[in-house]
Scaffold this motif. Sequence first.
Motif, PDB file in Angstrom:
ATOM      1  N   ALA A   1     -25.341  -6.339  -2.962  1.00  0.00           N
ATOM      2  CA  ALA A   1     -25.259  -7.935  -3.059  1.00  0.00           C
ATOM      3  C   ALA A   1     -25.922  -8.597  -4.349  1.00  0.00           C
ATOM      4  CB  ALA A   1     -25.622  -8.391  -1.590  1.00  0.00           C
ATOM      5  N   CYS A   2     -25.165  -9.286  -4.917  1.00  0.00           N
ATOM      6  CA  CYS A   2     -25.734  -9.987  -5.861  1.00  0.00           C
ATOM      7  C   CYS A   2     -25.874 -11.251  -5.804  1.00  0.00           C
ATOM      8  CB  CYS A   2     -25.181  -9.444  -7.329  1.00  0.00           C
ATOM      9  SG  CYS A   2     -25.811 -10.449  -9.136  1.00  0.00           S
ATOM     10  N   VAL A   3     -27.002 -12.012  -6.165  1.00  0.00           N
ATOM     11  CA  VAL A   3     -27.158 -13.484  -6.284  1.00  0.00           C
ATOM     12  C   VAL A   3     -27.155 -13.780  -7.802  1.00  0.00           C
ATOM     13  CG1 VAL A   3     -28.554 -15.747  -5.789  1.00  0.00           C
ATOM     14  CG2 VAL A   3     -28.353 -13.736  -4.138  1.00  0.00           C
ATOM     15  N   PHE A   4     -26.088 -14.820  -7.935  1.00  0.00           N
ATOM     16  CA  PHE A   4     -26.179 -15.321  -9.344  1.00  0.00           C
ATOM     17  C   PHE A   4     -25.941 -16.749  -9.602  1.00  0.00           C
ATOM     18  CE2 PHE A   4     -21.920 -14.588  -8.372  1.00  0.00           C
ATOM     19  CZ  PHE A   4     -21.048 -15.427  -8.980  1.00  0.00           C
ATOM     20  N   GLN A   5     -26.301 -17.482 -10.671  1.00  0.00           N
ATOM     21  CA  GLN A   5     -25.918 -18.725 -10.840  1.00  0.00           C
ATOM     22  C   GLN A   5     -24.634 -18.929 -11.632  1.00  0.00           C
ATOM     23  OE1 GLN A   5     -29.311 -20.974 -12.504  1.00  0.00           O
ATOM     24  NE2 GLN A   5     -27.819 -22.433 -13.243  1.00  0.00           N
ATOM     25  N   ALA A   6     -23.756 -19.623 -10.941  1.00  0.00           N
ATOM     26  CA  ALA A   6     -22.223 -19.661 -10.903  1.00  0.00           C
ATOM     27  C   ALA A   6     -22.000 -21.029 -11.766  1.00  0.00           C
ATOM     28  CB  ALA A   6     -21.239 -19.796  -9.983  1.00  0.00           C
ATOM     29  N   THR A   7     -20.831 -20.941 -12.724  1.00  0.00           N
ATOM     30  CA  THR A   7     -20.203 -21.966 -13.464  1.00  0.00           C
ATOM     31  C   THR A   7     -18.964 -22.194 -12.793  1.00  0.00           C
ATOM     32  OG1 THR A   7     -19.510 -20.710 -15.110  1.00  0.00           O
ATOM     33  CG2 THR A   7     -21.654 -21.321 -15.458  1.00  0.00           C
ATOM     34  N   ASN A   8     -18.594 -23.327 -12.992  1.00  0.00           N
ATOM     35  CA  ASN A   8     -17.119 -23.796 -12.779  1.00  0.00           C
ATOM     36  C   ASN A   8     -16.072 -22.788 -13.377  1.00  0.00           C
ATOM     37  OD1 ASN A   8     -17.670 -25.729 -10.904  1.00  0.00           O
ATOM     38  ND2 ASN A   8     -18.022 -27.073 -12.586  1.00  0.00           N
TER      39      ASN A   8
ATOM     40  N   TYR B   1     -24.426 -18.463  -6.179  1.00  0.00           N
ATOM     41  CA  TYR B   1     -23.420 -17.924  -5.400  1.00  0.00           C
ATOM     42  C   TYR B   1     -23.713 -16.295  -5.432  1.00  0.00           C
ATOM     43  CZ  TYR B   1     -19.169 -20.547  -4.924  1.00  0.00           C
ATOM     44  OH  TYR B   1     -18.256 -21.633  -4.699  1.00  0.00           O
ATOM     45  N   PHE B   2     -23.325 -15.759  -4.488  1.00  0.00           N
ATOM     46  CA  PHE B   2     -23.353 -14.164  -4.080  1.00  0.00           C
ATOM     47  C   PHE B   2     -22.078 -13.430  -4.009  1.00  0.00           C
ATOM     48  CE2 PHE B   2     -22.944 -15.260   0.316  1.00  0.00           C
ATOM     49  CZ  PHE B   2     -22.421 -14.262   0.897  1.00  0.00           C
ATOM     50  N   PHE B   3     -22.289 -12.243  -4.475  1.00  0.00           N
ATOM     51  CA  PHE B   3     -20.873 -11.575  -4.039  1.00  0.00           C
ATOM     52  C   PHE B   3     -21.443 -10.081  -3.409  1.00  0.00           C
ATOM     53  CE2 PHE B   3     -21.817 -10.792  -8.681  1.00  0.00           C
ATOM     54  CZ  PHE B   3     -22.031  -9.532  -8.709  1.00  0.00           C
ATOM     55  N   THR B   4     -20.601  -9.460  -2.721  1.00  0.00           N
ATOM     56  CA  THR B   4     -20.969  -8.157  -2.032  1.00  0.00           C
ATOM     57  C   THR B   4     -19.879  -7.158  -2.737  1.00  0.00           C
ATOM     58  OG1 THR B   4     -19.988  -8.599  -0.145  1.00  0.00           O
ATOM     59  CG2 THR B   4     -22.123  -9.049  -0.153  1.00  0.00           C
ATOM     60  N   TRP B   5     -20.291  -6.002  -2.650  1.00  0.00           N
ATOM     61  CA  TRP B   5     -19.311  -4.757  -3.021  1.00  0.00           C
ATOM     62  C   TRP B   5     -19.961  -3.570  -2.499  1.00  0.00           C
ATOM     63  CZ3 TRP B   5     -23.007  -6.367  -6.201  1.00  0.00           C
ATOM     64  CH2 TRP B   5     -23.826  -5.554  -6.934  1.00  0.00           C
ATOM     65  N   ILE B   6     -19.142  -2.443  -2.451  1.00  0.00           N
ATOM     66  CA  ILE B   6     -19.436  -1.144  -2.259  1.00  0.00           C
ATOM     67  C   ILE B   6     -19.746  -0.449  -3.762  1.00  0.00           C
ATOM     68  CG2 ILE B   6     -18.985   0.895  -1.016  1.00  0.00           C
ATOM     69  CD1 ILE B   6     -19.321  -1.581   0.894  1.00  0.00           C
ATOM     70  N   ASP B   7     -20.913   0.079  -3.991  1.00  0.00           N
ATOM     71  CA  ASP B   7     -20.962   0.842  -5.494  1.00  0.00           C
ATOM     72  C   ASP B   7     -20.428   2.176  -5.488  1.00  0.00           C
ATOM     73  OD1 ASP B   7     -22.602   2.454  -3.984  1.00  0.00           O
ATOM     74  OD2 ASP B   7     -24.701   1.471  -5.035  1.00  0.00           O
ATOM     75  N   GLU B   8     -20.351   2.882  -6.229  1.00  0.00           N
ATOM     76  CA  GLU B   8     -20.160   4.382  -6.563  1.00  0.00           C
ATOM     77  C   GLU B   8     -20.618   5.172  -5.605  1.00  0.00           C
ATOM     78  OE1 GLU B   8     -23.174   3.565  -9.828  1.00  0.00           O
ATOM     79  OE2 GLU B   8     -21.372   2.462  -8.683  1.00  0.00           O
TER      80      GLU B   8
END
Length: 284
Positions: free
Chosen positions: A167-174, A154-161
């Motif tokens: 954007a970060c790609v990580f291995q998601a769990t349910n 999965y990935f998520f995006t955000w605006i940092d400080e």
Amino acid sequence: MALTTNEMTNFDELTIDKYVEGSYKAKRVLMTLAYIFVPLAFIVFLFAIGLGAIGLIIFIPLFYCWAFGKFVVPLTWRYVNISYTYIVKAGKFTMLTVYNSKGSKKVKNTFTPVTIDDMTAIAPFSDKFADALRSGKIDNFYSCCAYLDHPDNYFFTWIDENGKTCACVFQATNSTLKIMKFHNRNTVVEPVQCVSAEEGKHNPENDGVRAIAEAGIKVMSAKQLRSKGSIRAICTSAGIVVVLVAVLVVNGIVSGKAVDKSGRLYVGSACLDNIGQTETTAAE
């Protein structure tokens, strides 16, 4: 630190080892070769300046029996033995980069913990969504998964400080997706194959990594204990190779040509001047 009942129901974590491929694999190979050839080059240098005996008697035992396993490997191998641990707690997502080395871990925050509600997008890292991610303006991209083609990414995006789009790609769990959906309704939820220890429950076996994140304590994991055998094998192999090459170098010097201070040329233990005189005498 014990978790409250509310935190237990809104808590999840997962540790993923970085898959050995591509440039990461090349770095591991180069590191292993460096363990062999850097000491070897130093020993050859000692022979070149006439200090070969010091290399054989002092350097090799001191380096491979003490310094190599105690300092060299722990301080260098960790940078090619990486895993990622993410912790979802109290509505925040924390990603840790774990540098595994012999006997201890070095842990640092991959980026400043992100409030899930502040994430601008949360979706599977698949062709359907990843193309939009690649075409957008991303200032900082964090690949914190085993490999980018993993089906559970999965990935998520955000605006940092600093106002940068990340954007970060990580291995998601349910269980992680369930928590993220609760805190951010924009989460695109698709079932994944990987499920952590128990859905929505605290896994006490992972307290060590969380303790590091909270208190900076060094611990030894079961994985590191298993990896000790491979580290010892590297040390032993490197030591054997260096000793063998050093012996060959010494043998080459002893059995090869040498010139003494008077300028007489020797091959092995025979002096060419004497050989010439012997041949002349025989001819007479």
